[in-house]
Design a protein around this motif. Structure first.
Motif, short mmCIF file in Angstrom:
data_model
loop_
_atom_site.label_atom_id
_atom_site.label_comp_id
_atom_site.label_asym_id
_atom_site.label_seq_id
_atom_site.Cartn_x
_atom_site.Cartn_y
_atom_site.Cartn_z
N LYS A 382 0.76 -1.23 0.11
CA LYS A 382 -0.12 0.05 -0.04
C LYS A 382 0.85 1.52 0.02
CE LYS A 382 -3.41 2.63 2.80
NZ LYS A 382 -4.34 2.36 3.94
N GLY A 383 2.03 1.28 0.83
CA GLY A 383 2.83 2.30 0.79
C GLY A 383 3.48 2.50 -0.45
N ARG A 384 3.83 1.48 -1.26
CA ARG A 384 4.47 1.69 -2.48
C ARG A 384 3.77 2.27 -3.56
NH1 ARG A 384 6.64 -3.51 -0.94
NH2 ARG A 384 4.93 -4.45 -2.51
N ALA A 385 2.29 1.93 -3.56
CA ALA A 385 1.45 2.85 -4.29
C ALA A 385 1.25 3.87 -4.26
CB ALA A 385 0.11 1.68 -4.23
N GLU A 386 1.20 4.13 -2.62
CA GLU A 386 1.06 5.63 -2.41
C GLU A 386 2.31 6.53 -2.98
OE1 GLU A 386 -0.21 8.34 1.52
OE2 GLU A 386 -0.03 5.96 1.61
N LEU A 387 3.29 5.99 -2.69
CA LEU A 387 4.77 6.80 -3.22
C LEU A 387 4.72 6.98 -4.46
CD1 LEU A 387 7.46 5.11 -0.98
CD2 LEU A 387 7.14 7.41 -1.40
N LEU A 388 4.15 6.00 -5.40
CA LEU A 388 4.13 6.13 -6.85
C LEU A 388 3.16 7.28 -7.02
CD1 LEU A 388 3.98 2.29 -7.86
CD2 LEU A 388 5.74 4.02 -8.37
N ARG A 389 2.02 7.34 -6.32
CA ARG A 389 1.23 8.43 -6.70
C ARG A 389 1.64 9.81 -6.30
NH1 ARG A 389 -2.87 4.60 -5.31
NH2 ARG A 389 -2.55 5.07 -3.18
N ILE A 390 2.31 9.89 -5.16
CA ILE A 390 3.03 11.20 -4.74
C ILE A 390 4.13 11.58 -5.70
CG2 ILE A 390 4.39 12.05 -2.98
CD1 ILE A 390 2.91 10.46 -0.71
N ALA A 407 3.53 -1.63 -7.98
CA ALA A 407 3.98 -1.64 -6.66
C ALA A 407 4.36 -3.14 -6.28
CB ALA A 407 2.86 -1.34 -5.77
N GLU A 408 3.53 -4.14 -7.03
CA GLU A 408 3.84 -5.33 -6.65
C GLU A 408 5.22 -5.72 -7.19
OE1 GLU A 408 0.91 -8.25 -8.17
OE2 GLU A 408 -0.78 -7.19 -6.69
N LYS A 409 5.62 -5.33 -8.28
CA LYS A 409 6.72 -5.46 -8.95
C LYS A 409 7.98 -4.92 -8.37
CE LYS A 409 5.04 -6.12 -13.74
NZ LYS A 409 5.08 -5.72 -14.98
N ILE A 410 7.85 -4.15 -7.52
CA ILE A 410 9.00 -3.20 -7.02
C ILE A 410 8.90 -3.61 -5.43
CG2 ILE A 410 8.92 -1.34 -8.40
CD1 ILE A 410 7.45 0.38 -6.57
N MET A 452 4.42 14.67 -22.91
CA MET A 452 3.74 13.35 -23.07
C MET A 452 3.69 12.41 -21.87
SD MET A 452 5.59 12.52 -26.76
CE MET A 452 7.46 12.78 -26.24
N PRO A 453 2.49 11.47 -21.81
CA PRO A 453 2.17 10.85 -20.48
C PRO A 453 3.15 9.78 -20.51
CG PRO A 453 0.41 10.48 -22.46
CD PRO A 453 1.48 11.73 -22.78
N VAL A 454 3.24 9.39 -19.30
CA VAL A 454 3.99 8.21 -18.91
C VAL A 454 3.23 6.69 -18.87
CG1 VAL A 454 5.49 7.14 -17.17
CG2 VAL A 454 5.19 9.72 -17.25
N THR A 455 3.82 5.86 -19.85
CA THR A 455 2.94 4.81 -19.86
C THR A 455 3.44 3.71 -19.47
OG1 THR A 455 4.66 4.22 -21.91
CG2 THR A 455 2.60 5.54 -22.39
N MET A 456 2.81 2.68 -19.34
CA MET A 456 3.21 1.28 -18.65
C MET A 456 4.42 0.64 -19.18
SD MET A 456 1.86 -0.46 -16.25
CE MET A 456 2.22 -1.99 -15.28
N GLU A 457 4.55 0.88 -20.69
CA GLU A 457 5.97 0.28 -21.00
C GLU A 457 7.10 1.17 -20.70
OE1 GLU A 457 7.69 0.09 -25.64
OE2 GLU A 457 5.81 0.84 -25.25
N ASP A 458 6.78 2.59 -20.26
CA ASP A 458 7.96 3.07 -19.62
C ASP A 458 8.58 2.40 -18.34
OD1 ASP A 458 8.00 4.87 -21.71
OD2 ASP A 458 6.51 6.24 -20.92
N PHE A 459 7.42 2.21 -17.40
CA PHE A 459 7.64 1.52 -16.25
C PHE A 459 8.44 0.05 -16.51
CE2 PHE A 459 4.83 4.47 -14.43
CZ PHE A 459 5.53 5.11 -13.48
N GLU A 460 7.88 -0.56 -17.31
CA GLU A 460 8.47 -1.74 -17.59
C GLU A 460 10.02 -1.75 -18.22
OE1 GLU A 460 5.94 -3.79 -20.53
OE2 GLU A 460 4.37 -4.08 -18.86
N LEU A 461 10.20 -0.78 -18.98
CA LEU A 461 11.69 -0.74 -19.42
C LEU A 461 12.47 -0.08 -18.24
CD1 LEU A 461 11.19 1.05 -22.60
CD2 LEU A 461 11.78 -1.31 -22.25
#
Length: 488
Positions: A382-390, A407-410, A452-461
Motif C-alpha cells: 500500500k505504501g509503495r502505491a501511495e509513493l508512486l502516486r506522490i 507496486a507488486e513488482k517493486i 507526453m504522458p508516462v505509459t506502462m511500457e515506460d515503467f517496464e523498461l
C-alpha cells in the motif's frame, strides 16, 4: 467526535492561559488548535460545514494575534528606548567628547596661544590647552559609563557588535529573537544561524507515504507534548531523544522535517561536518553552542543525521582523543536538554532526533539517552502505491498505467528507489521524442511536444534497469538489532 472534543479543549485552555497571563503557553495552544481545525476542514466534504469551521479558525487566529500583540507590548517595556517617547525628546544638546585630543606642542602653537588667560578673568574655552589637561570631567559632559543608561535612549556601538538587542528588536516588532553569542566566536554563531536554523520546513505528514506506526510514535513523543503540556508532566514527561533506525532511503530525514513542521518548532539539521573543526577543542565548543542555541530558540528540534559517524562506540583501538571529547560533550549536553519536567515551560522543550543506518555502531551511553528507538522499514504494498502516486502527481500518467501492479513488482524497493523509478520512467517519453534529432531540432521543440504522458511500457523498461538497493541480509541485521534494543 473525539477530534472535536480535543479541538474544544485546546481552544478552552488557550483562552484560560491568556486570561491567567501565561501568554507563551496560550500561544502554543492557539497554534495547535488552528492546525487541528485546518486538518479537520480538509477531511470534510460538506462546503457549508467547512465554511463554518474556517470562520471559527479566523476568529481564533484573531485572538492569537491579540495575545501576540500583548506579548510584543510587554517586550517593548524591556528595551532601552521608550516606545511612546518622540525621538526629538531623546536628542541631547551638543556635549563635550568623552576623550579629549592631546595638547598641541608649544612649538606648534600660535603666539596668541602661548600665554594662558587668567583663570579668574573669564571661563576657559573647551579647545584651550588648560581644559585639555583637566581630563574629561567638566560641566555638561557625559560620563562614558552612562552610555548604557536608559536615559540616553540609545545603546553604544560596541553593544550592537556583540549581537545584543538594540532598541525594540530592530524596529519595534519584537517577533524575531536574536541569539546572544557572547562568549563564542561570532563566526561560529553566524554559521549556525545561516546554515542550520530552519523555521517551518514545510514538509507535512501527507508528503510521507506509509510509515503510520512511526508517525504515530513521533506525534506522541514530540507533537502531543506541545499541544497538551498539562498532561505530559512528571512520569509522563516527553522523551528526551528519539532514534530512527532503518535502511537508506526510507524517509528518516523527511519524518524529522515533518515533526518540525507539525510542531512549528525551530529545526536544526545537523551533519557530522557541522560539528567538526581542525582546531583543538573547537568541536566541543560547537556542540555546546548548538545546544545553547536550541534552548534559546525553543521549542526546537535537533536532528542529527548519520549520528553513528560522530557518536560511535568509545574505547575502540582506532578512536581518536578529539573524537572521544566530542562524544562526551554530546552526551553531557543531551542530559541537559531532556523533556519538560514538572516546573518547566513546555514551550521551552528541546527534542533530539537522530537517524542512522548503522545502529550497532552507536555508543551504549548514547543509545540509553535516545529513549525511543523506531524502525523505519521498507514501504509495504500500500505504501509503495501511495509513493508512486506522490512521485507522479506533477506529470501526466497514461490510462494504461496500473500503479497496484507496479507496486507488486517493486517489492523490496526503498522510498528513494521508488522515486528513482518514477523519475526515470518520466524521462522515457522525452528520450523517444528526441531520438535521432540534431541539436538545432531539439532546441526548436516546444514545451507541448515534450509533455507526453508516462505509459506502462515506460515503467517496464525502467524496472529492467533499476534494481533495489537494500539486500535481504541487511534487513535481517536491522530486524535482529531492533529485536534486542528496539523501543517502540
Amino acid at each position: 467526535m473525539a477530534e472535536l472534543a480535543e479541538i474544544y479543549d485546546n481552544a478552552k485552555k488557550g483562552r484560560e492561559y491568556a486570561l491567567l497571563g501565561n501568554y507563551d503557553s496560550s500561544m502554543v495552544y492557539y497554534q495547535g488548535v488552528m492546525q487541528q481545525i485546518e486538518k479537520y476542514c480538509q477531511s470534510q466534504r460538506d462546503p457549508s460545514l467547512k465554511a463554518k469551521w474556517q470562520q471559527v479558525r479566523l476568529e481564533l487566529e484573531e485572538e492569537y494575534r491579540y495575545v501576540k500583540s500583548i506579548v510584543n507590548t510587554l517586550e517593548s517595556f524591556k528595551v532601552d528606548k521608550p516606545v511612546d517617547c518622540p525621538n526629538f525628546l531623546l536628542e541631547e544638546a551638543p556635549q563635550d567628547p568623552a576623550v579629549w585630543p592631546p595638547p598641541t606642542p608649544a612649538e606648534h602653537r600660535a603666539p596668541s596661544q602661548v600665554k594662558r588667560p587668567n583663570s579668574g578673568a573669564k571661563p576657559q574655552r573647551k579647545d584651550s590647552p588648560a581644559m585639555q589637561h583637566k581630563g574629561p570631567v567638566v560641566r555638561g559632559q557625559v560620563n562614558p559609563k552612562m552610555d548604557k543608561s536608559p536615559r540616553n535612549g540609545r545603546v553604544t556601538k560596541a553593544k550592537d557588535e556583540k549581537g545584543k538587542k538594540s532598541g525594540p528588536e530592530g524596529g519595534g516588532d519584537g517577533e524575531q529573537k536574536k541569539f546572544d553569542g557572547t562568549g563564542y566566536d561570532s563566526d561560529l554563531v553566524d554559521a549556525l544561524e545561516r546554515d542550520i536554523v530552519s523555521r517551518n520546513p514545510n514538509i507535512g505528514w501527507d508528503d510521507i507515504a506509509d510509515l503510520e506506526d512511526a508517525k504515530k510514535l513521533l506525534r506522541e513523543a514530540v507533537v502531543l507534548p506541545m499541544w497538551m503540556p498539562d498532561f505530559f508532566k512528571g512520569i509522563r514527561r516527553p522523551w528526551k531523544g528519539v532514534l530512527m533506525v532503518g535502511p537508506p532511503g526510507t524517509g528518516k530525514t523527511m519524518l524529522a522535517k515533518a515533526v518540525a513542521t507539525e510542531c512549528g518548532t525551530t529545526f536544526f539539521n545537523i551533519s557530522p561536518s557541522t560539528l567538526t573543526s581542525k582546531y583543538r577543542g573547537e568541536s566541543e565548543k560547537l556542540v555546546r553552542l548548538l545546544f545553547d542555541m536550541a534552548r534559546f530558540y525553543a521549542p526546537s528540534t535537533i536532528f542529527i543525521d548519520e549520528i553513528d559517524s560522530i557518536c560511535g562506540r568509545r574505547g575502540t583501538s582506532d578512536e581518536h582523543e578529539a573524537s572521544r571529547r566530542v562524544k562526551s560533550e554530546v552526551l553531557v549536553q543531551m542530559d541537559g536538554v531532556g523533556g519538560a519536567s514538572e516546573n518547566d515551560d513546555p514551550s521551552k522543550m528541546v527534542m533530539v532526533l537522530a537517524a542512522t543506518n548503522f545502529p550497532w555502531d552507536i555508543d551504549e551511553a548514547l543509545r540509553r539517552r535516545l529513549e525511543k528507538r523506531i524502525y523505519i522499514q521498507l514501504p509495504t504494498a500500500k505504501g509503495r502505491a501511495e509513493l508512486l502516486r506522490i512521485s507522479l502527481r506533477e506529470v501526466e500518467v497514461a490510462p494504461d498505467v496500473n500503479l497496484a501492479l507496479i507496486a507488486e513488482k517493486i517489492q523490496g524497493y526503498s522510498g528513494a528507489d521508488i522515486t528513482n523509478v518514477c523519475r526515470d520512467a518520466a524521462m522515457m517519453a522525452m528520450r523517444r521524442r528526441i531520438q535521432g534529432l540534431s541539436p538545432e531540432e531539439i532546441r526548436a521543440l516546444s514545451k507541448e511536444e515534450l509533455q507526453m504522458p508516462v505509459t506502462m511500457e515506460d515503467f517496464e523498461l525502467t524496472l529492467k534497469k533499476i534494481s533495489k538497493s537494500v539486500s535481504s541480509a541487511d534487513l535481517e541485521k536491522y530486524e535482529s538489532w531492533m529485536a534486542e534494543f528496539g523501543s517502540v
